[in-house]
Design a protein around this motif. Sequence first.
Motif, PDB file in Angstrom:
ATOM      1  N   THR A 104      -1.758 -43.452  54.370  1.00 52.87           N
ATOM      2  CA  THR A 104      -2.554 -42.465  53.451  1.00 52.87           C
ATOM      3  C   THR A 104      -4.146 -43.233  53.326  1.00 52.87           C
ATOM      4  O   THR A 104      -4.947 -42.391  53.258  1.00 52.87           O
ATOM      5  CB  THR A 104      -1.915 -42.625  52.119  1.00 52.87           C
ATOM      6  N   PRO A 105      -4.563 -44.298  53.587  1.00 54.85           N
ATOM      7  CA  PRO A 105      -5.994 -44.828  53.568  1.00 54.85           C
ATOM      8  C   PRO A 105      -6.868 -44.069  54.536  1.00 54.85           C
ATOM      9  O   PRO A 105      -8.050 -44.573  54.241  1.00 54.85           O
ATOM     10  CB  PRO A 105      -5.878 -46.262  53.486  1.00 54.85           C
ATOM     11  N   THR A 106      -6.219 -43.448  55.493  1.00 52.84           N
ATOM     12  CA  THR A 106      -7.241 -42.779  56.189  1.00 52.84           C
ATOM     13  C   THR A 106      -8.292 -42.136  55.650  1.00 52.84           C
ATOM     14  O   THR A 106      -9.700 -42.406  56.239  1.00 52.84           O
ATOM     15  CB  THR A 106      -6.270 -41.910  56.984  1.00 52.84           C
TER      16      THR A 106
ATOM     17  N   ALA B 118      -3.527 -54.148  54.579  1.00 54.66           N
ATOM     18  CA  ALA B 118      -4.601 -53.853  53.312  1.00 54.66           C
ATOM     19  C   ALA B 118      -4.007 -52.661  52.461  1.00 54.66           C
ATOM     20  O   ALA B 118      -3.566 -51.614  52.896  1.00 54.66           O
ATOM     21  CB  ALA B 118      -5.785 -53.374  54.134  1.00 54.66           C
ATOM     22  N   THR B 119      -4.328 -52.979  51.189  1.00 50.12           N
ATOM     23  CA  THR B 119      -3.999 -51.982  50.256  1.00 50.12           C
ATOM     24  C   THR B 119      -4.852 -50.600  50.569  1.00 50.12           C
ATOM     25  O   THR B 119      -4.167 -49.524  50.451  1.00 50.12           O
ATOM     26  CB  THR B 119      -4.507 -52.298  48.796  1.00 50.12           C
ATOM     27  N   SER B 120      -5.898 -50.727  50.798  1.00 50.41           N
ATOM     28  CA  SER B 120      -6.753 -49.549  51.225  1.00 50.41           C
ATOM     29  C   SER B 120      -7.923 -49.881  52.009  1.00 50.41           C
ATOM     30  O   SER B 120      -8.209 -51.285  52.080  1.00 50.41           O
ATOM     31  CB  SER B 120      -7.302 -48.579  50.082  1.00 50.41           C
ATOM     32  N   SER B 121      -8.853 -49.251  52.471  1.00 49.86           N
ATOM     33  CA  SER B 121      -9.844 -49.457  53.300  1.00 49.86           C
ATOM     34  C   SER B 121     -11.033 -48.277  53.172  1.00 49.86           C
ATOM     35  O   SER B 121     -10.459 -47.285  52.928  1.00 49.86           O
ATOM     36  CB  SER B 121      -9.584 -49.558  54.937  1.00 49.86           C
ATOM     37  N   ILE B 122     -12.075 -48.561  52.814  1.00 46.60           N
ATOM     38  CA  ILE B 122     -13.201 -47.669  52.464  1.00 46.60           C
ATOM     39  C   ILE B 122     -14.516 -47.877  52.982  1.00 46.60           C
ATOM     40  O   ILE B 122     -14.759 -49.034  53.100  1.00 46.60           O
ATOM     41  CB  ILE B 122     -13.089 -47.534  51.003  1.00 46.60           C
ATOM     42  N   PHE B 123     -15.355 -46.732  53.504  1.00 48.20           N
ATOM     43  CA  PHE B 123     -16.741 -46.835  53.536  1.00 48.20           C
ATOM     44  C   PHE B 123     -17.455 -45.995  52.781  1.00 48.20           C
ATOM     45  O   PHE B 123     -16.890 -45.297  51.999  1.00 48.20           O
ATOM     46  CB  PHE B 123     -16.759 -46.052  55.059  1.00 48.20           C
ATOM     47  N   PRO B 124     -18.721 -46.530  52.524  1.00 50.70           N
ATOM     48  CA  PRO B 124     -19.526 -46.055  51.642  1.00 50.70           C
ATOM     49  C   PRO B 124     -19.886 -44.367  52.319  1.00 50.70           C
ATOM     50  O   PRO B 124     -19.499 -44.227  53.538  1.00 50.70           O
ATOM     51  CB  PRO B 124     -20.717 -46.640  51.382  1.00 50.70           C
ATOM     52  N   THR B 125     -20.418 -43.494  51.414  1.00 49.21           N
ATOM     53  CA  THR B 125     -21.008 -42.270  52.231  1.00 49.21           C
ATOM     54  C   THR B 125     -22.464 -42.166  52.480  1.00 49.21           C
ATOM     55  O   THR B 125     -23.034 -42.932  51.950  1.00 49.21           O
ATOM     56  CB  THR B 125     -20.744 -40.973  51.109  1.00 49.21           C
ATOM     57  N   ASP B 126     -22.813 -41.350  53.303  1.00 42.39           N
ATOM     58  CA  ASP B 126     -24.080 -41.421  54.044  1.00 42.39           C
ATOM     59  C   ASP B 126     -24.317 -40.025  54.680  1.00 42.39           C
ATOM     60  O   ASP B 126     -23.597 -39.007  54.556  1.00 42.39           O
ATOM     61  CB  ASP B 126     -24.423 -42.589  54.671  1.00 42.39           C
ATOM     62  N   GLU B 127     -25.569 -39.902  55.352  1.00 41.36           N
ATOM     63  CA  GLU B 127     -26.067 -38.778  55.848  1.00 41.36           C
ATOM     64  C   GLU B 127     -24.651 -38.343  56.950  1.00 41.36           C
ATOM     65  O   GLU B 127     -24.429 -37.003  57.177  1.00 41.36           O
ATOM     66  CB  GLU B 127     -27.254 -38.900  56.800  1.00 41.36           C
TER      67      GLU B 127
ATOM     68  N   GLU C  19     -14.874 -41.802  63.565  1.00 45.84           N
ATOM     69  CA  GLU C  19     -14.755 -43.166  64.039  1.00 45.84           C
ATOM     70  C   GLU C  19     -14.218 -44.000  62.920  1.00 45.84           C
ATOM     71  O   GLU C  19     -13.616 -45.044  62.995  1.00 45.84           O
ATOM     72  CB  GLU C  19     -16.098 -43.759  64.623  1.00 45.84           C
ATOM     73  N   ARG C  20     -14.941 -43.868  61.651  1.00 44.69           N
ATOM     74  CA  ARG C  20     -14.526 -44.621  60.483  1.00 44.69           C
ATOM     75  C   ARG C  20     -13.100 -44.128  60.228  1.00 44.69           C
ATOM     76  O   ARG C  20     -12.304 -45.247  59.706  1.00 44.69           O
ATOM     77  CB  ARG C  20     -15.475 -44.219  59.128  1.00 44.69           C
ATOM     78  N   THR C  21     -12.612 -42.929  60.102  1.00 52.96           N
ATOM     79  CA  THR C  21     -11.156 -42.821  59.801  1.00 52.96           C
ATOM     80  C   THR C  21     -10.230 -43.661  60.804  1.00 52.96           C
ATOM     81  O   THR C  21      -9.103 -43.839  60.375  1.00 52.96           O
ATOM     82  CB  THR C  21     -11.036 -41.456  59.573  1.00 52.96           C
ATOM     83  N   THR C  22     -10.724 -43.764  62.208  1.00 51.46           N
ATOM     84  CA  THR C  22      -9.632 -44.338  62.759  1.00 51.46           C
ATOM     85  C   THR C  22      -9.547 -45.871  62.481  1.00 51.46           C
ATOM     86  O   THR C  22      -8.565 -46.566  62.325  1.00 51.46           O
ATOM     87  CB  THR C  22     -10.282 -44.534  64.399  1.00 51.46           C
ATOM     88  N   ILE C  23     -10.726 -46.548  61.843  1.00 47.72           N
ATOM     89  CA  ILE C  23     -10.580 -47.578  61.376  1.00 47.72           C
ATOM     90  C   ILE C  23      -9.837 -47.806  60.038  1.00 47.72           C
ATOM     91  O   ILE C  23      -9.010 -49.015  59.851  1.00 47.72           O
ATOM     92  CB  ILE C  23     -12.067 -48.484  61.261  1.00 47.72           C
ATOM     93  N   THR C  24     -10.338 -46.843  59.240  1.00 47.97           N
ATOM     94  CA  THR C  24      -9.376 -47.201  57.806  1.00 47.97           C
ATOM     95  C   THR C  24      -8.005 -46.831  57.909  1.00 47.97           C
ATOM     96  O   THR C  24      -7.252 -47.393  57.338  1.00 47.97           O
ATOM     97  CB  THR C  24     -10.120 -46.052  56.751  1.00 47.97           C
ATOM     98  N   ASN C  25      -7.755 -45.762  58.953  1.00 50.25           N
ATOM     99  CA  ASN C  25      -6.257 -45.649  59.239  1.00 50.25           C
ATOM    100  C   ASN C  25      -5.535 -46.591  59.637  1.00 50.25           C
ATOM    101  O   ASN C  25      -4.395 -47.184  58.999  1.00 50.25           O
ATOM    102  CB  ASN C  25      -6.125 -44.608  60.360  1.00 50.25           C
TER     103      ASN C  25
ATOM    104  N   THR D 100     -15.096 -48.599  71.415  1.00 51.99           N
ATOM    105  CA  THR D 100     -14.859 -47.702  70.564  1.00 51.99           C
ATOM    106  C   THR D 100     -14.381 -48.231  69.033  1.00 51.99           C
ATOM    107  O   THR D 100     -14.099 -49.453  68.996  1.00 51.99           O
ATOM    108  CB  THR D 100     -13.414 -47.041  71.104  1.00 51.99           C
ATOM    109  N   ALA D 101     -14.103 -47.354  68.179  1.00 43.92           N
ATOM    110  CA  ALA D 101     -13.692 -47.636  66.766  1.00 43.92           C
ATOM    111  C   ALA D 101     -12.138 -48.444  66.800  1.00 43.92           C
ATOM    112  O   ALA D 101     -11.978 -49.314  66.180  1.00 43.92           O
ATOM    113  CB  ALA D 101     -13.610 -46.253  66.104  1.00 43.92           C
ATOM    114  N   LYS D 102     -11.527 -47.768  67.796  1.00 42.10           N
ATOM    115  CA  LYS D 102     -10.107 -48.307  67.805  1.00 42.10           C
ATOM    116  C   LYS D 102     -10.162 -49.894  68.351  1.00 42.10           C
ATOM    117  O   LYS D 102      -9.479 -50.837  67.797  1.00 42.10           O
ATOM    118  CB  LYS D 102      -9.456 -47.849  69.040  1.00 42.10           C
ATOM    119  N   ASP D 103     -11.159 -50.178  69.233  1.00 44.86           N
ATOM    120  CA  ASP D 103     -11.517 -51.677  69.590  1.00 44.86           C
ATOM    121  C   ASP D 103     -12.094 -52.415  68.307  1.00 44.86           C
ATOM    122  O   ASP D 103     -11.654 -53.717  68.255  1.00 44.86           O
ATOM    123  CB  ASP D 103     -12.407 -51.767  70.627  1.00 44.86           C
ATOM    124  N   VAL D 104     -12.601 -51.819  67.405  1.00 48.85           N
ATOM    125  CA  VAL D 104     -13.147 -52.455  66.033  1.00 48.85           C
ATOM    126  C   VAL D 104     -11.857 -52.875  65.510  1.00 48.85           C
ATOM    127  O   VAL D 104     -11.934 -54.286  64.917  1.00 48.85           O
ATOM    128  CB  VAL D 104     -14.179 -51.600  65.375  1.00 48.85           C
ATOM    129  N   ILE D 105     -10.950 -51.941  65.100  1.00 52.79           N
ATOM    130  CA  ILE D 105      -9.835 -52.220  64.312  1.00 52.79           C
ATOM    131  C   ILE D 105      -8.966 -53.220  64.991  1.00 52.79           C
ATOM    132  O   ILE D 105      -8.226 -54.224  64.149  1.00 52.79           O
ATOM    133  CB  ILE D 105      -9.218 -51.032  63.619  1.00 52.79           C
TER     134      ILE D 105
END
Length: 650
Positions: A122-124, A219-228, A206-212, A170-175
């Motif tokens: 769900t944290p995606t 983790a209970t959840s993962s979150i990014f700030p918003t931006d452009e 990419e961010r949602t691959t990491i938060t997923n 890639t984002a997958k490699d980050v997570i």
Amino acid sequence: MGQTLTEKILDDHLVEGELTPGEEIGIEIDQVLTQDTTGTLVWLQFEALGLEEVQTELAAQYCDHQTYQFDFKNTDDHRFLRSAAGTFGAHFSRPGNGICHNVHKENFAAPGKTMLGSDSHTPTPGGLGELAIGSGGLDVAVAMGGGAYYIEMPEVVNVRLEGELPEWGTAKDVILELLRRLTVKGGVGKVLEYTGPGVETLTVPERTTITNMGTELGATSSIFPTDENTKDYLSRLDREDEYVEIGPDEDAEYADEIVVDLSEIEPLIAKPSMPDNVVPVSEVEGVDVDQVMIGSCTNGAYEDILPGAKMLEGRNIDKTTEMIVAPGSKQASEMLAREGWTAEMMAAGVNFSEATCGACIGIGHVPASDSVSLRTFNRNFEGRSGIEDDNVYLCSPEVATAAAIAGEIVDPRNLADELGDLEAPGLEMPDQYIGNSESDLIAPDEAVDDELIKGPNIGDVPLKDPLETEVGGEALLKMEDNITTDHIIPATQDILMYRSNVPKLSEFTLSRVDDTFAQRALDADGGVLVAGENYGQGSSREHAALCPMYLGIETVLAQSFARIHKANLFNFGIVPLEIDEETYEKIEQGDDIEIVDDAADAVRSGQEEFTIRVNDDWEASGYLDASEREREILAAGGKLSHTKAQHEEG
Ligand code: F3S
């Protein structure tokens, strides 16, 4: 003192408690999500609670886990779910329309909102600044009825991203890098909040691959700030008006900080059979690969499949390797097809699946025995692919595709050197996301049903009596560390079709650990489970607590519990007691376990230390870490009995 983004969102939604780590808080939920394997129970519980209409801003029922309708029981479940969504006021996503997290991301995820979902990933939508938390279905049912969601205030950890991803990183490699460093327990009790200059270099997909995959860290959840980038992504989805700028205060204080330099990320791979078993791809080069799969809620988006398509343009996959693409949503499938990429991949030897979870939980594309499968998924627990002796590796779409070309594991950088004309595909988003047939995602005001339709396999939810004074029994099963909910109730297709039929489903409880367990539990009229660390990790599947409850299990003694599963144990009236390593080592399967204290009284009165008497011979302590509310729920025999009693009292 400034606030973190997590604190800001929680503060906006707080209905009870204070934002002190470890303290229980109650929050208002804006959106809920449920899927087909957990959803039937959610709606049966919603009905059992006497609730009549969804009260959250938005609720969505997806059909994604078991979409192949090869048995009427699955089709009956889908029909029931459509009727429940229509009757109670939720959006309904038809089987084949895609995986809940992908479809939700495309259609509903919005910055600043809270979401509760009966699925562990769900944290995606944290990638879009939504604070989304996975929970058991009963919590979702209660939240949909307008009730608060209770959780221990997590610690907020700053994951500071610096630099920019290099070619083939890639984002997958980050997570995977975070999993390598922190392990599958590293995020327990925490929200991972991403900050730093590296954030703006990552797109929303990419961010949602990491938060997923923050879920794999516990983790209970993962979150990014918003931006452009968030604004841009929403505008490509035609949802720009839902953009809100949110982020932490400059002087926000975090419980901890982890720094990841994106420029140092290299292609990584998780070896069988844990997502944290991560090494550089170069370390396992040369392993023959039988199967490659691109898809799942982690890497099944348009942006995840396109790199593979580009890499395969004008090439063929190896004759010894099968490659299957299972898009995360029908929208992704439709766009790839319209742009010709599906044909390009088919010409290279790739097969396409409908948009489904499917293979991620062993439904379809089960690997050959003792073979190697490279998947872009998020989990590789032993046996999850549908066969016990599997060897599932987790990696990025680029690494998966390189393996399909070479027939063996290869670092794509080395393959590019060898081939000479293989370019890093990078990440590309469509100018505009198109597709999504209106008949595949049915809004509540367009519902086609207004009453529940229950087939013969759909039964009522069992209720448990209030906790008794004497708790205990035979230690029916002693298990190792890291027992997953897949071990407790496997999600394979032959078993999952009984998800709405608890007596039948219970026959499979812990069958992957000991296939005599369910019968022994029934014969003994219940008993005790004993486990090592991290008991119940994995999915949010509440059947993993409900079925043991049905079999009469009253307590689980474990060295530690996974968060969602522990909440599910409370919800189904099973007492989770933590024991130390020495006690764990000493207890044998078959021992007679007696909780010496008057259990009902002790639970209610806030007692933390319980005396465990073993074989009437020696004693040890078990600890109950529970809030006042959780204790009330336990004493009442579970959340359903508790909430029902509250409703009846008026
Ligand atoms: Fe589905 Fe697997 Fe994700 S079961 S929700 S694709 S973890």
